[in-house]
Design a protein around this motif. Sequence first.
Motif, short mmCIF file in Angstrom:
data_model
loop_
_atom_site.label_atom_id
_atom_site.label_comp_id
_atom_site.label_asym_id
_atom_site.label_seq_id
_atom_site.Cartn_x
_atom_site.Cartn_y
_atom_site.Cartn_z
N LEU A 27 -12.23 -9.66 -17.16
CA LEU A 27 -11.94 -8.24 -16.93
C LEU A 27 -10.47 -8.04 -16.63
N ILE A 28 -10.00 -6.83 -16.90
CA ILE A 28 -8.65 -6.46 -16.48
C ILE A 28 -8.70 -5.10 -15.78
N TYR A 29 -7.95 -5.00 -14.68
CA TYR A 29 -7.89 -3.76 -13.91
C TYR A 29 -6.41 -3.49 -13.64
N PRO A 30 -5.81 -2.56 -14.39
CA PRO A 30 -4.36 -2.37 -14.28
C PRO A 30 -3.96 -1.40 -13.16
N ALA A 31 -2.74 -1.57 -12.69
CA ALA A 31 -2.20 -0.67 -11.66
C ALA A 31 -2.20 0.78 -12.14
N VAL A 32 -2.03 0.99 -13.46
CA VAL A 32 -2.01 2.38 -13.96
C VAL A 32 -3.35 3.08 -13.75
N VAL A 33 -4.42 2.31 -13.52
CA VAL A 33 -5.68 2.92 -13.08
C VAL A 33 -5.74 2.94 -11.55
N ALA A 34 -5.38 1.81 -10.93
CA ALA A 34 -5.46 1.71 -9.45
C ALA A 34 -4.62 2.79 -8.77
N HIS A 35 -3.53 3.22 -9.41
CA HIS A 35 -2.69 4.29 -8.85
C HIS A 35 -3.45 5.61 -8.74
N HIS A 36 -4.55 5.72 -9.46
CA HIS A 36 -5.38 6.92 -9.35
C HIS A 36 -6.50 6.73 -8.34
N GLY A 37 -6.54 5.55 -7.68
CA GLY A 37 -7.57 5.26 -6.69
C GLY A 37 -6.94 4.98 -5.34
N ALA A 38 -7.12 3.75 -4.87
CA ALA A 38 -6.77 3.43 -3.49
C ALA A 38 -5.29 3.06 -3.29
N TYR A 39 -4.56 2.83 -4.38
CA TYR A 39 -3.21 2.29 -4.22
C TYR A 39 -2.13 3.29 -4.62
N THR A 40 -1.02 3.29 -3.88
CA THR A 40 0.09 4.16 -4.23
C THR A 40 1.04 3.40 -5.16
N ALA A 41 1.92 4.16 -5.83
CA ALA A 41 2.82 3.56 -6.81
C ALA A 41 3.76 2.54 -6.16
N ASP A 42 4.11 2.72 -4.87
CA ASP A 42 5.00 1.71 -4.29
C ASP A 42 4.25 0.48 -3.77
N GLN A 43 2.92 0.53 -3.76
CA GLN A 43 2.17 -0.68 -3.38
C GLN A 43 1.98 -1.62 -4.57
N LEU A 44 1.84 -1.05 -5.76
CA LEU A 44 1.61 -1.87 -6.96
C LEU A 44 2.57 -1.44 -8.06
N PRO A 45 3.37 -2.37 -8.62
CA PRO A 45 4.25 -2.01 -9.73
C PRO A 45 3.44 -1.57 -10.95
N VAL A 46 4.06 -0.73 -11.77
CA VAL A 46 3.38 -0.16 -12.95
C VAL A 46 2.80 -1.24 -13.87
N LYS B 281 -3.71 -3.23 3.54
CA LYS B 281 -4.35 -3.25 2.22
C LYS B 281 -5.65 -4.06 2.16
N PRO B 282 -6.60 -3.86 3.08
CA PRO B 282 -7.90 -4.51 2.87
C PRO B 282 -8.60 -3.82 1.70
N TYR B 283 -9.76 -4.32 1.30
CA TYR B 283 -10.56 -3.71 0.24
C TYR B 283 -10.66 -2.19 0.47
N SER B 284 -10.59 -1.41 -0.62
CA SER B 284 -10.41 0.04 -0.49
C SER B 284 -11.44 0.72 0.43
N TRP B 285 -12.71 0.35 0.33
CA TRP B 285 -13.72 1.04 1.16
C TRP B 285 -13.71 0.53 2.58
N THR B 286 -13.19 -0.67 2.79
CA THR B 286 -12.98 -1.16 4.16
C THR B 286 -11.91 -0.29 4.82
N GLN B 287 -10.85 -0.03 4.04
CA GLN B 287 -9.76 0.81 4.55
C GLN B 287 -10.27 2.23 4.86
#
Length: 386
Positions: free
Chosen positions: A341-360, A106-112
């Motif tokens: 700022l706030i950046y919730p998992a419910v947005v991140a799940h549509h980007g670089a992270y899967t649902a099992d990496q970040l709780p809802v 899980k490095p920074y998304s564009w690094t990955q």
Amino acid sequence: MEDISHILLSLGEEDFNSLGAVVPPLVQTANFSYKSVAAMRHALENEHTQPLYTRGLNPTTELLATKFAALEGTEKAMVTASGSAAVAMAVLAVVEKGSHIVSVGKPYSWTQKLFSQYLPKFGIETTYVDGTDPSAFDQALQHNTALIYLETPNSFTFELQDLERISALAKRKGIHTIVDNSYCTGLYQKPADFGIDTVVHSATKHYSGHSDVVAGVICSSKQHLDKMFKAEWMTLGAIPSPFTSWLLLKSLRTLEVRMERSINTTKRLVEFLSNHPRIRKIHWPGHPSHAQYSLAQRQMKSATGVFSVEIDTDSDVEAIKFVESLKKFRLAVSWGGYESLIYPAVVAHHGAYTADQLPVGLCRISIGLESADVLIRDIENSLKVF
Ligand SMILES: *Cc1c(COP(=O)(O)O)cnc(C)c1O
């Protein structure tokens, strides 16, 4: 004692201009001219230390680089067009066709994306390991491992890697190490002190602090960066504009006070949230509940003003209700600016992270310069809406 304010306020500025301007002037020029052929030849032969052409060296950008090197405790630094450019150039400088990389998971998304999607074009493969387990790095090494890549802590779930142990391992095996130090900045963690070879940053975050520029930094030995200059640096040309560098010089004036205020506010918020019944968990390396708190105490001077909370829900709808009812936290990517700022998992799940990496219910929060009381009241109110 290390004099941080000298670095931020004066270093490198003494002889910058002949007019006596208090603030070093912005050298917004693409090229430089000479009075003689000898002087021009000299500049051409020393393009990495003399102003010749701004893709190579620009005095405003060079002044900024001098400060970054001093903050990080490395011999030299180079400022890049973005944090991603810094990561990519630093990585490209140490791999060859067919190399192997061991990266923290899980490095920074564009690094990955660089590791998983781009570098395989050149036969370069990456193994991701659980960074909280130092022996995992050892086990993942191959005969062709050229690089160990770290990001401690990461900026979503805040796991750490043990810099001292991993750099000792890499040194024994002759493997280059890179750390993304964006979260801590050189103020609160100095990977070079633990033997790390190259430190990269997104200067867009804490270093800028004003959400108005995109830039990056690479810090390393003079030898390594001089070699990079003639290869990745001049061919890729991912430099900042002099104006971006000038804005960053201005940002650095207030780095210490901005960071201190944001960290103090964060301590208040974390204290409040850790006692709140609607909060399941806090991810902040500065809090004793963090699984690697003792490592954080050892290798970081402080955690900074970015952390995650898990609100007490398993429902997307409720998580959305919570973040949308906040009035003082803007819904945005990035972090480290003057604005919370706030950046919730419910947005991140549509980007670089899967649902099992970040709780809802997980939300990454970046604390700006607003008053702590105002921010606490805002979160307190929003925790009642779901
Ligand atoms: C934002 C970020 C980057 C990329 O930096 P940019 O300036 O956006 O290109 C790299 N690493 C980390 C940890 C980041 O947060």
